[in-house]
Motif scaffolding. Structure first.
Motif, PDB file in Angstrom:
ATOM      1  N   ALA A   1      25.020  51.393  39.863  1.00 52.92           N
ATOM      2  CA  ALA A   1      25.695  50.089  39.911  1.00 52.92           C
ATOM      3  C   ALA A   1      24.710  48.965  39.606  1.00 52.92           C
ATOM      4  N   ASP A   2      23.491  49.081  40.134  1.00 47.65           N
ATOM      5  CA  ASP A   2      22.454  48.092  39.811  1.00 47.65           C
ATOM      6  C   ASP A   2      22.184  48.081  38.309  1.00 47.65           C
ATOM      7  N   MET A   3      22.178  49.261  37.711  1.00 46.05           N
ATOM      8  CA  MET A   3      21.900  49.359  36.278  1.00 46.05           C
ATOM      9  C   MET A   3      23.053  48.785  35.459  1.00 46.05           C
ATOM     10  N   ALA A   4      24.290  48.923  35.970  1.00 47.75           N
ATOM     11  CA  ALA A   4      25.427  48.286  35.313  1.00 47.75           C
ATOM     12  C   ALA A   4      25.291  46.773  35.380  1.00 47.75           C
ATOM     13  N   ASP A   5      24.797  46.278  36.504  1.00 52.87           N
ATOM     14  CA  ASP A   5      24.579  44.834  36.644  1.00 52.87           C
ATOM     15  C   ASP A   5      23.519  44.330  35.659  1.00 52.87           C
ATOM     16  N   ASP A   6      22.563  45.203  35.295  1.00 52.24           N
ATOM     17  CA  ASP A   6      21.581  44.828  34.274  1.00 52.24           C
ATOM     18  C   ASP A   6      22.286  44.521  32.953  1.00 52.24           C
TER      19      ASP A   6
ATOM     20  N   ALA B   1      28.196  52.785  32.269  1.00 52.09           N
ATOM     21  CA  ALA B   1      29.309  52.083  31.636  1.00 52.09           C
ATOM     22  C   ALA B   1      30.566  52.165  32.491  1.00 52.09           C
ATOM     23  N   GLN B   2      30.788  53.295  33.149  1.00 51.32           N
ATOM     24  CA  GLN B   2      31.928  53.424  34.060  1.00 51.32           C
ATOM     25  C   GLN B   2      31.825  52.407  35.191  1.00 51.32           C
ATOM     26  N   HIS B   3      30.631  52.272  35.764  1.00 49.62           N
ATOM     27  CA  HIS B   3      30.416  51.261  36.804  1.00 49.62           C
ATOM     28  C   HIS B   3      30.627  49.857  36.246  1.00 49.62           C
ATOM     29  N   PHE B   4      30.172  49.641  35.015  1.00 50.39           N
ATOM     30  CA  PHE B   4      30.343  48.336  34.382  1.00 50.39           C
ATOM     31  C   PHE B   4      31.837  47.995  34.312  1.00 50.39           C
ATOM     32  N   ALA B   5      32.648  48.949  33.842  1.00 46.91           N
ATOM     33  CA  ALA B   5      34.084  48.705  33.686  1.00 46.91           C
ATOM     34  C   ALA B   5      34.757  48.456  35.026  1.00 46.91           C
ATOM     35  N   SER B   6      34.225  49.049  36.080  1.00 45.89           N
ATOM     36  CA  SER B   6      34.783  48.851  37.421  1.00 45.89           C
ATOM     37  C   SER B   6      34.329  47.528  38.026  1.00 45.89           C
ATOM     38  N   ARG B   7      33.030  47.231  37.910  1.00 46.25           N
ATOM     39  CA  ARG B   7      32.444  46.066  38.579  1.00 46.25           C
ATOM     40  C   ARG B   7      32.604  44.770  37.775  1.00 46.25           C
ATOM     41  N   HIS B   8      32.673  44.923  36.448  1.00 46.46           N
ATOM     42  CA  HIS B   8      32.678  43.747  35.575  1.00 46.46           C
ATOM     43  C   HIS B   8      33.820  43.843  34.561  1.00 46.46           C
TER      44      HIS B   8
ATOM     45  N   ALA C   1      22.387  60.192  43.813  1.00 49.06           N
ATOM     46  CA  ALA C   1      22.919  59.371  44.907  1.00 49.06           C
ATOM     47  C   ALA C   1      24.310  58.832  44.606  1.00 49.06           C
ATOM     48  N   ASP C   2      24.663  58.780  43.325  1.00 49.67           N
ATOM     49  CA  ASP C   2      25.949  58.178  42.951  1.00 49.67           C
ATOM     50  C   ASP C   2      27.131  59.045  43.360  1.00 49.67           C
ATOM     51  N   GLY C   3      26.942  60.351  43.357  1.00 46.73           N
ATOM     52  CA  GLY C   3      27.993  61.245  43.833  1.00 46.73           C
ATOM     53  C   GLY C   3      29.224  61.269  42.950  1.00 46.73           C
ATOM     54  N   ASP C   4      30.366  61.467  43.576  1.00 51.72           N
ATOM     55  CA  ASP C   4      31.652  61.642  42.904  1.00 51.72           C
ATOM     56  C   ASP C   4      32.266  60.267  42.612  1.00 51.72           C
ATOM     57  N   ARG C   5      32.496  59.970  41.342  1.00 49.69           N
ATOM     58  CA  ARG C   5      33.022  58.662  40.949  1.00 49.69           C
ATOM     59  C   ARG C   5      34.529  58.645  40.712  1.00 49.69           C
ATOM     60  N   ARG C   6      35.222  59.733  40.969  1.00 53.57           N
ATOM     61  CA  ARG C   6      36.637  59.807  40.576  1.00 53.57           C
ATOM     62  C   ARG C   6      37.493  58.722  41.221  1.00 53.57           C
ATOM     63  N   ASP C   7      37.250  58.423  42.483  1.00 49.52           N
ATOM     64  CA  ASP C   7      38.037  57.361  43.135  1.00 49.52           C
ATOM     65  C   ASP C   7      37.815  56.024  42.437  1.00 49.52           C
ATOM     66  N   MET C   8      36.567  55.753  42.064  1.00 53.73           N
ATOM     67  CA  MET C   8      36.272  54.520  41.351  1.00 53.73           C
ATOM     68  C   MET C   8      36.943  54.509  39.978  1.00 53.73           C
ATOM     69  N   LEU C   9      36.880  55.649  39.290  1.00 52.09           N
ATOM     70  CA  LEU C   9      37.440  55.719  37.943  1.00 52.09           C
ATOM     71  C   LEU C   9      38.945  55.474  37.946  1.00 52.09           C
ATOM     72  N   GLU C  10      39.615  55.863  39.014  1.00 53.86           N
ATOM     73  CA  GLU C  10      41.055  55.658  39.095  1.00 53.86           C
ATOM     74  C   GLU C  10      41.434  54.185  39.168  1.00 53.86           C
ATOM     75  N   THR C  11      40.468  53.327  39.510  1.00 54.27           N
ATOM     76  CA  THR C  11      40.743  51.884  39.595  1.00 54.27           C
ATOM     77  C   THR C  11      40.488  51.166  38.276  1.00 54.27           C
ATOM     78  N   ILE C  12      39.905  51.856  37.305  1.00 54.12           N
ATOM     79  CA  ILE C  12      39.568  51.220  36.027  1.00 54.12           C
ATOM     80  C   ILE C  12      40.837  51.006  35.202  1.00 54.12           C
ATOM     81  N   SER C  13      41.023  49.781  34.754  1.00 50.53           N
ATOM     82  CA  SER C  13      42.186  49.450  33.930  1.00 50.53           C
ATOM     83  C   SER C  13      41.782  49.096  32.501  1.00 50.53           C
TER      84      SER C  13
END
Length: 293
Positions: A91-96, A121-128, A219-231
């Motif tokens: 997530a920090d790297m997505a913020d970069d 990029a997945q984190h980017f799409a979720s966070r930003h 440390a990032d683990g399973d991202r599926r729950d996060m991915l389900e929120t991506i629109s």
């Protein structure tokens, strides 16, 4: 360029007036692993193409002296449901990447990530999401622990360090890694592979960075729950013969993001071969143009 309070080295190609594509490279890899031919092809499709070195690699900021926990410790903690403390997260790297867009005065971009870069990029799409016109995830995955792992020889090649830091040893090690995880259907010519590997070694050799990258992945683990929120409109590209991240990872990514499209290619492994540049550039560009905002 200062972004997210650290120095991020980037390169931009194409007309500044064109829609921007941000390319995010993967584990331990410099921006130069995006082939110049792919960058040029995307620019010829009418995009401004921006690629950058992730933190801790290439010419970007190095977190010298910051220790990451060992792989065994991280794996054990993850198995019992605990999140290991790591120097920084994906997530920090997505913020970069988001910070780089801000620093360049870019409000929105098409986000394209490969391997670990796909995870970022997945984190980017979720966070930003407000900065993301579209998402393309290339030979990446979801972190689902039930997915097939990398082939043993691929994993061994990825985590093995060269015996010495002499240039020839580093070049041979890089060639071995590229051959092990590369595309069985599209092997890179020896001369091209050696030339690119030597250029990469001479540009930057920093083995501590990948150790911290790996800790961020584990440390990032399973991202599926996060991915389900991506629109964000999403395209998933994956090779059917990828020994590092098996194709099931791409299928799981597409299944986890609502409306995502999946394109798989036979003979494609965990690299960006010259023979597939046009096909990949066409797929990325068509997806971006269909979601111009």
């Amino acid at each position: 360029m200062t972004a997210n309070e650290i120095e991020i080295h980037y390169e931009a190609h194409g007309d500044e007036a064109n829609p921007p594509i941000l390319l995010i490279m993967g584990f331990g890899a410099q921006l130069t692993l995006w082939p110049d031919e792919l960058v040029e092809a995307l620019a010829n499709h009418g995009f401004r193409v921006i690629r950058y070195d992730n933190r801790d690699i290439g010419l970007s900021h190095k977190f010298d002296g910051v220790k990451a926990p060992g792989l065994v410790k991280m794996t054990l903690l993850s198995k019992i449901g605990l999140t290991p403390k790591v120097p920084y997260t994906l997530a920090d790297m997505a913020d970069d990447g988001a910070g780089l867009l801000d620093a360049l005065g870019i409000a929105k971009a098409h986000i394209v990530g490969a391997s670990m870069g796909g995870m970022i990029a997945q984190h980017f799409a979720s966070r930003h999401a407000d900065k993301c016109l579209s998402l393309t995830s290339i030979f990446s995955s979801t972190g689902n622990p039930k997915l097939p792992p990398a082939k043993p020889e691929a994993l061994k090649a990825l985590v093995t360090r060269p015996k010495t830091t002499e240039e020839e040893a580093l070049v041979e090690h890089g060639i071995m890694l590229a051959r092990t995880i590369g595309s069985p259907g599209y092997p890179t010519a020896d001369e091209r592979l050696r030339e690119r590997t030597r250029a990469s070694v001479r540009r930057s050799f920093y083995p501590e960075g990948p150790t911290r990258h790996l800790s961020a992945i584990v440390a990032d683990g399973d991202r599926r729950d996060m991915l389900e929120t991506i629109s964000v409109p999403t395209l998933v590209l994956h090779g059917e013969d990828d020994p590092q991240v098996p194709c099931e990872g791409g299928r799981d990514t597409a299944a986890s993001i609502r409306g995502a499209k999946l394109k798989t290619i036979p003979g494609w492994g965990h690299d960006l071969p010259l023979e597939l540049v046009d096909e990949l550039a066409d797929a990325i560009a068509d997806h971006a143009k269909a979601n111009a905002g």
